[in-house]
Write a protein that holds these residues in place. Structure first.
Motif, PDB file in Angstrom:
ATOM      1  N   GLU A 114       1.038  -1.323  -0.167  1.00  0.00           N
ATOM      2  CA  GLU A 114      -0.079  -0.078   0.007  1.00  0.00           C
ATOM      3  C   GLU A 114       0.852   1.023   0.114  1.00  0.00           C
ATOM      4  O   GLU A 114       2.129   1.008   0.715  1.00  0.00           O
ATOM      5  CB  GLU A 114      -0.666  -0.191   1.169  1.00  0.00           C
ATOM      6  CG  GLU A 114      -1.790  -1.062   1.188  1.00  0.00           C
ATOM      7  CD  GLU A 114      -2.931  -0.879   0.113  1.00  0.00           C
ATOM      8  OE1 GLU A 114      -3.562   0.267  -0.066  1.00  0.00           O
ATOM      9  OE2 GLU A 114      -3.445  -1.921  -0.462  1.00  0.00           O
ATOM     10  N   PRO A 115       0.490   2.539  -0.506  1.00  0.00           N
ATOM     11  CA  PRO A 115       1.398   3.663  -0.498  1.00  0.00           C
ATOM     12  C   PRO A 115       1.652   3.940   0.967  1.00  0.00           C
ATOM     13  O   PRO A 115       0.837   3.688   1.845  1.00  0.00           O
ATOM     14  CB  PRO A 115       0.471   4.679  -1.325  1.00  0.00           C
ATOM     15  CG  PRO A 115      -0.466   3.830  -2.137  1.00  0.00           C
ATOM     16  CD  PRO A 115      -1.096   2.354  -1.350  1.00  0.00           C
ATOM     17  N   SER A 124       1.656  10.699  -1.306  1.00  0.00           N
ATOM     18  CA  SER A 124       1.606   9.316  -1.241  1.00  0.00           C
ATOM     19  C   SER A 124       2.840   9.164  -2.005  1.00  0.00           C
ATOM     20  O   SER A 124       3.042   9.578  -3.203  1.00  0.00           O
ATOM     21  CB  SER A 124       0.227   8.828  -1.797  1.00  0.00           C
ATOM     22  OG  SER A 124      -0.785   9.217  -0.979  1.00  0.00           O
ATOM     23  N   GLU A 146       4.568   5.178  -3.561  1.00  0.00           N
ATOM     24  CA  GLU A 146       4.559   3.858  -3.702  1.00  0.00           C
ATOM     25  C   GLU A 146       5.885   3.446  -3.788  1.00  0.00           C
ATOM     26  O   GLU A 146       6.742   3.939  -4.527  1.00  0.00           O
ATOM     27  CB  GLU A 146       3.551   3.505  -4.654  1.00  0.00           C
ATOM     28  CG  GLU A 146       4.053   3.560  -5.991  1.00  0.00           C
ATOM     29  CD  GLU A 146       3.055   2.921  -7.106  1.00  0.00           C
ATOM     30  OE1 GLU A 146       1.716   2.739  -6.703  1.00  0.00           O
ATOM     31  OE2 GLU A 146       3.327   3.198  -8.335  1.00  0.00           O
ATOM     32  N   ARG A 156       7.915  -0.231  -5.766  1.00  0.00           N
ATOM     33  CA  ARG A 156       7.796  -1.267  -6.405  1.00  0.00           C
ATOM     34  C   ARG A 156       9.118  -1.694  -6.709  1.00  0.00           C
ATOM     35  O   ARG A 156      10.136  -1.131  -6.956  1.00  0.00           O
ATOM     36  CB  ARG A 156       7.065  -0.899  -7.695  1.00  0.00           C
ATOM     37  CG  ARG A 156       5.446  -0.494  -7.538  1.00  0.00           C
ATOM     38  CD  ARG A 156       4.691  -1.535  -7.172  1.00  0.00           C
ATOM     39  NE  ARG A 156       3.520  -1.258  -7.117  1.00  0.00           N
ATOM     40  CZ  ARG A 156       2.816  -0.836  -5.650  1.00  0.00           C
ATOM     41  NH1 ARG A 156       3.593  -0.922  -4.690  1.00  0.00           N
ATOM     42  NH2 ARG A 156       1.623  -0.804  -5.765  1.00  0.00           N
ATOM     43  N   LEU A 196       3.429   9.599  -5.849  1.00  0.00           N
ATOM     44  CA  LEU A 196       2.146   9.377  -6.774  1.00  0.00           C
ATOM     45  C   LEU A 196       1.757  10.810  -7.269  1.00  0.00           C
ATOM     46  O   LEU A 196       1.787  11.828  -6.232  1.00  0.00           O
ATOM     47  CB  LEU A 196       1.061   8.790  -5.826  1.00  0.00           C
ATOM     48  CG  LEU A 196       1.381   7.328  -5.714  1.00  0.00           C
ATOM     49  CD1 LEU A 196       0.201   6.692  -4.604  1.00  0.00           C
ATOM     50  CD2 LEU A 196       1.539   6.557  -7.077  1.00  0.00           C
ATOM     51  N   ARG A 204       8.146  -1.257   7.054  1.00  0.00           N
ATOM     52  CA  ARG A 204       7.079  -0.161   6.603  1.00  0.00           C
ATOM     53  C   ARG A 204       7.109   1.022   7.296  1.00  0.00           C
ATOM     54  O   ARG A 204       7.263   2.150   6.880  1.00  0.00           O
ATOM     55  CB  ARG A 204       5.682  -0.522   6.665  1.00  0.00           C
ATOM     56  CG  ARG A 204       5.264  -1.492   5.389  1.00  0.00           C
ATOM     57  CD  ARG A 204       3.772  -1.670   5.225  1.00  0.00           C
ATOM     58  NE  ARG A 204       3.185  -0.287   5.000  1.00  0.00           N
ATOM     59  CZ  ARG A 204       3.016   0.212   4.011  1.00  0.00           C
ATOM     60  NH1 ARG A 204       3.409  -0.332   2.887  1.00  0.00           N
ATOM     61  NH2 ARG A 204       2.215   1.286   3.891  1.00  0.00           N
TER      62      ARG A 204
END
Length: 182
Positions: A36-37, A44, A46, A48, A65, A158
């Motif tokens: 999740e972002p 926000s 993200e 990947r 984002l 996180r």
């Protein structure tokens, strides 16, 4: 010869260690792919992976984002590297260490443009910038092979990523504030 006799490169020896590290790298890449972002001060981000790892090395980037500037993307990832590398101080005091690289048109041709476009950047951004800054983590521990431990590690990671992104956003806000005051 003695080392391979004592700790053979098979499932009963060092191959077991390598195999467990590969599984953990696979889990890490999957978490990155589905994360999740991260929301920091209304912005926000993200994360990947570049691709699914074959071995221990997991390559990834963070993207804000709504920000379609590849130059900003590269700066963000470079700053994350600066905060999470040996270059920023004593390695043992870091909760997360990473290395980095740039995938440039000079070395890789236009192949990195596939990832750049997957991340939402336009081809013009790739042509203007000519490189993408990548973070890299070598996942070689056997201790995260347990799903419960790995889940706990991911939760902690996180929080660490959120702290790092908060530090970067705070730095940018402070810089922007001093520019508007001047």
């Amino acid at each position: 010869w003695a080392a391979h006799r004592l700790v053979p490169l098979n499932i009963s020896g060092y191959g077991h260690v390598i195999g467990r590290g590969i599984v953990t790298a696979d889990w890490f890449a999957s978490k990155l792919a589905n994360a999740e972002p991260f929301v920091v001060h209304g912005r926000s981000f993200e994360v990947r992976p570049l691709m699914h790892p074959d071995f221990h090395m997991v390559n990834f980037t963070f993207k804000e984002l709504g920000n379609d500037s590849l130059a900003d993307h590269n700066s963000l990832n470079q700053r994350i590297y600066e905060l999470c590398s040996y270059a920023s101080g004593r390695a043992y005091s870091k909760d997360f260490l990473t290395s980095s690289t740039s995938l440039s048109v000079d070395e890789y041709g236009d192949t990195p443009s596939n990832y750049v476009c997957q991340r939402g950047f336009k081809e013009q951004e790739w042509k203007a910038e000519g490189s993408v800054y990548i973070l890299r983590s070598a996942i070689m521990t056997t201790f995260l092979r347990d799903e419960v431990r790995f889940s706990q590690y991911w939760s902690q990671l996180r929080e660490i990523f959120t702290q790092i992104l908060t530090e970067i956003v705070d730095e940018e806000n402070k810089k922007n504030l001093s520019h508007t005051a001047a």
